[in-house]
Design a protein around this motif. Structure first.
Motif, PDB file in Angstrom:
ATOM      1  N   LEU A  91       0.829  -1.210   0.000  1.00 45.02           N
ATOM      2  CA  LEU A  91       0.000   0.000   0.000  1.00 45.02           C
ATOM      3  C   LEU A  91       0.864   1.261   0.000  1.00 45.02           C
ATOM      4  O   LEU A  91       0.497   2.272  -0.605  1.00 45.02           O
ATOM      5  N   GLU A  92       2.001   1.193   0.672  1.00 49.18           N
ATOM      6  CA  GLU A  92       2.859   2.375   0.806  1.00 49.18           C
ATOM      7  C   GLU A  92       3.731   2.616  -0.418  1.00 49.18           C
ATOM      8  O   GLU A  92       4.184   3.736  -0.645  1.00 49.18           O
ATOM      9  N   GLU A  93       3.950   1.583  -1.228  1.00 54.48           N
ATOM     10  CA  GLU A  93       4.854   1.713  -2.364  1.00 54.48           C
ATOM     11  C   GLU A  93       4.283   2.574  -3.474  1.00 54.48           C
ATOM     12  O   GLU A  93       5.027   3.280  -4.164  1.00 54.48           O
ATOM     13  N   ASN A  94       2.980   2.512  -3.698  1.00 54.62           N
ATOM     14  CA  ASN A  94       2.392   3.255  -4.818  1.00 54.62           C
ATOM     15  C   ASN A  94       1.010   3.776  -4.453  1.00 54.62           C
ATOM     16  O   ASN A  94       0.031   3.490  -5.139  1.00 54.62           O
ATOM     17  N   PRO A  95       0.902   4.559  -3.380  1.00 55.74           N
ATOM     18  CA  PRO A  95      -0.433   4.984  -2.942  1.00 55.74           C
ATOM     19  C   PRO A  95      -1.148   5.864  -3.958  1.00 55.74           C
ATOM     20  O   PRO A  95      -2.377   5.788  -4.086  1.00 55.74           O
TER      21      PRO A  95
END
Length: 239
Positions: A91-95
């Motif tokens: 989720l944090e890699e490409n929000p």
């Protein structure tokens, strides 16, 4: 504990998951993992998940519950993660991409349009009626002509006519239904279908779409089965 991942939503989604049990032979409660502005909907699993009827139904029930309240980014059946940290990292890699997709899908549901030549004999009668060449070949065969090339020629002609008519009808149906959708996608149909159309339809256009489908059904030749299913989670439009 291995996790099964159903969908991605915005953090503010209501997530009414009470009473929902997940996939697997020992179903666990469905819950969420949150990172920033996004949440993933998950459940614990302790086995390899295969597309059994009960698990497919559980997967779909989660999607429908989520979709009833707000936009959802549904994942295809079978998405597994090793742990919660892996889900958070995803989720944090490409929000921004997830949030943009949620915005694009917001206020819409997916509908599938399919068409099948249910009565092949009726289509053959129409081709023999409309095509002088096919009618002549058929009459020569019926009169006892011994030329072995005649059945082959008739078969090739009929097959060509069937393909052309189905392609034309499929194109016409796409042109008629696409204006009711925010986006649409056509994919190779699985026989016996000759149309496989996915529509991303805003909720406010649902009644218009259904009315258009009813009108098209009344216009289509006998022998064609034209059907529309939905609303469905927008699997076909998740990028």
């Amino acid at each position: 504990m291995t996790l099964y991942v159903y969908a991605i939503t915005g953090k503010e989604h209501p997530h009414r998951l009470d009473g929902l049990q997940g996939v697997g032979s020992h179903p666990a409660p469905v819950r969420t993992v949150t990172a920033g502005l996004l949440s993933a909907v998950i459940s614990d699993v302790s086995e390899e998940i295969r597309p059994k009827r009960r698990d497919l139904q559980a997967h779909q029930e989660v999607q429908e519950r989520l979709m009833a309240d707000a936009v959802v980014l549904p994942l295809q059946f079978g998405y597994i993660a090793p742990d919660e940290q892996t889900v958070r990292q995803a989720l944090e890699e490409n929000p921004d991409a997830y949030l943009a997709t949620l915005e694009r899908l917001d206020g819409c549901a997916e509908y599938h349009a399919r068409a099948t030549q249910a009565d092949e004999d009726e289509l053959l009668r129409r081709i023999l009626r409309d095509s002088p060449e096919a009618r002549e070949l058929n009459e020569r065969i019926r009169s006892g002509a011994q030329d072995p090339q005649l059945p082959l020629a008739l078969g090739e002609l009929v097959a060509r006519e069937v393909q052309e008519r189905q392609d034309a009808l499929a194109t016409g149906l796409v042109h008629a239904l696409a204006p009711y959708a925010r986006e649409h996608a056509t994919r190779p149909p699985s026989p016996p279908d000759f149309l496989n159309l996915s529509l991303l339809v805003p909720h406010e256009r649902k009644d218009d779409l259904l009315a258009a489908q009813a009108g098209l059904t009344a216009q289509i030749d006998d022998g064609v089965d034209f059907r529309l299913t939905g609303p469905l989670p927008p699997y076909s439009f998740v990028q």
